[in-house]
Design an enzyme around this catalytic site. Structure first.
Site, PDB file in Angstrom:
ATOM      1  N   GLU A   1     109.178  29.084  42.612  1.00  0.00           N
ATOM      2  CA  GLU A   1     109.585  30.486  42.729  1.00  0.00           C
ATOM      3  C   GLU A   1     110.458  30.735  43.957  1.00  0.00           C
ATOM      4  OE1 GLU A   1     106.466  33.433  43.143  1.00  0.00           O
ATOM      5  OE2 GLU A   1     107.871  35.073  42.916  1.00  0.00           O
TER       6      GLU A   1
ATOM      7  N   LYS B   1     110.614  30.283  38.341  1.00  0.00           N
ATOM      8  CA  LYS B   1     110.317  31.723  38.406  1.00  0.00           C
ATOM      9  C   LYS B   1     111.318  32.381  39.343  1.00  0.00           C
ATOM     10  CE  LYS B   1     106.690  35.001  39.611  1.00  0.00           C
ATOM     11  NZ  LYS B   1     105.284  35.337  39.458  1.00  0.00           N
TER      12      LYS B   1
HETATM   13  P1  13P Z   1     106.260  40.811  41.060  1.00  0.00           P
HETATM   14  O1  13P Z   1     106.551  40.714  39.580  1.00  0.00           O
HETATM   15  O2  13P Z   1     105.478  42.021  41.445  1.00  0.00           O
HETATM   16  O3  13P Z   1     107.494  40.561  41.888  1.00  0.00           O
HETATM   17  O4  13P Z   1     105.245  39.622  41.402  1.00  0.00           O
HETATM   18  C1  13P Z   1     105.516  38.374  40.920  1.00  0.00           C
HETATM   19  C2  13P Z   1     105.064  37.357  41.881  1.00  0.00           C
HETATM   20  O5  13P Z   1     104.252  36.531  41.576  1.00  0.00           O
HETATM   21  C3  13P Z   1     105.657  37.387  43.233  1.00  0.00           C
HETATM   22  O6  13P Z   1     105.309  36.218  43.914  1.00  0.00           O
END
Ligand code: 13P
Length: 336
Positions: A178, A220
């Site tokens: 991510e 992600k």
């Molecule tokens: P949000 O969709 O609220 O951005 O959260 C996703 C997430 O896991 C952030 O690390």
């Protein structure tokens, strides 16, 4: 089962052409902020009750294939004594775990951040696996500024993501990579596209260098949107920019891309995902891994009261269904 077999089985469940991921892994500080919006204290019991309500939502498993949990939740039980990871698994939802330990400034790169938590990661993953986790998440954060992210910021953050992903795969745990480019700021969508492209390019370069098996991980990312203080773009534009940047930088070997919502409103995040899938998507499955965009209406309905659990679950199920439709490119605003 070999580690490769485990990884393949988990990826096949997570990326099944129908479902997305619920991010319910807010750290102590973040969940306290979320609870503050409904005037609720962040006690161990409140966190457990809230997350038990989310995970026991009937029908959630039809739209959600995985849930990312915070370490505390992995060890919690519902009121009947069933471990919360088991509550998820009994609905066909794979439990996952956030493994990074938060972030701080990156020395030598003013304005950039770096995430902590690589030390002891193998041992922690072995323990999390015993508690039912089959995939993991690690988030690096990139603020957009006049001089950020810097070259050092790009390289250092990509290195962390790649090292984390390699450790996960060595333990048979599917890594979700991510890199979150923050929406904060007044930048336009062009600038967001340039930064996201640089970030994804650097991340995949590092993943290659560390021998991460691209078929056995998920990405992600943020969507390419204008900054939160700039004028918003319509879903067609967000979809065009996001797809263009992803196609330039993310290899087709990656099975799935599950977007974060990053401060987009619930309907906005759904409409943007839908537009991408309507525009032909990519070689990858394009789905969601939303935190706020799935949970906000549920949290507002719950208000910390047991009598509202059903209403909260209904709200969660509705957003999950809308996003399931968006994955298929079949969402319409009139369904709201
Ligand atoms: P949000 O969709 O609220 O951005 O959260 C996703 C997430 O896991 C952030 O690390």
């Amino acid at each position: 089962m070999s580690h490769i077999d485990m990884l393949e089985e988990t990826v096949a469940t997570l990326v099944d052409g129908q479902r997305g991921i619920l991010a319910a892994d807010e750290s102590g500080g973040t969940i306290a902020k979320r609870f503050a919006t409904i005037g609720l204290d962040s006690t161990e019991k409140n966190r457990r009750d809230y997350r038990a309500a989310l995970l026991s939502c009937k029908g959630l498993g039809e739209c959600v294939s995985g849930v990312i949990l915070f370490e505390e939740t992995l060890g919690q039980k519902d009121a009947e004594g069933q471990p919360l990871p088991e509550v998820a698994a009994s609905q066909g939802i794979v439990p996952g775990i956030k493994v990074d330990k938060g972030k701080g400034p990156l020395p030598g790169a003013p304005g950039d951040m770096i995430t902590y938590g690589l030390d002891g990661l193998s041992e922690r993953l072995q323990q999390y696996k015993k508690q039912g986790a089959r995939f993991a998440k690690w988030r690096e954060v990139y603020p957009i500024g006049h001089h950020n992210p810097t070259g050092l910021g790009l390289t250092a953050n990509a290195e962390m993501l790649a090292r984390y992903a390699a450790v996960c795969q060595a333990e048979g745990v599917v890594p979700i990579v991510e890199p979150e480019v923050l929406m904060n700021g007044g930048h336009d969508i062009e600038r967001s596209a340039v930064v996201n492209e640089r970030v994804w390019h650097s991340v995949f370069h590092a993943l290659h260098q560390h021998g991460v098996i691209l078929e056995l991980m998920l990405l992600k990312p943020s969507m390419v949107t204008p900054g939160a203080e700039a004028e918003t773009a319509d879903p067609e534009q967000v979809a065009e920019y996001t797809l263009r940047s992803l196609r330039r930088t993310v290899p087709a070997a990656v099975p799935g891309i599950n977007f974060l919502s990053g401060g987009q409103g619930p309907e906005e995040a759904t409409a943007n995902l839908n537009a991408m899938n309507q525009q032909g998507g990519g070689p990858w499955q394009l789905s969601f891994s939303y935190g706020r965009a799935l949970q906000e209406p549920a949290l507002a309905a719950w208000q910390g009261r047991p009598e509202n659990v059903e209403a909260a679950q209904e709200a969660l199920l509705k957003r999950s269904r809308m996003n399931h439709l968006a994955m298929l490119g079949r969402y319409r605003e009139t369904l709201e």
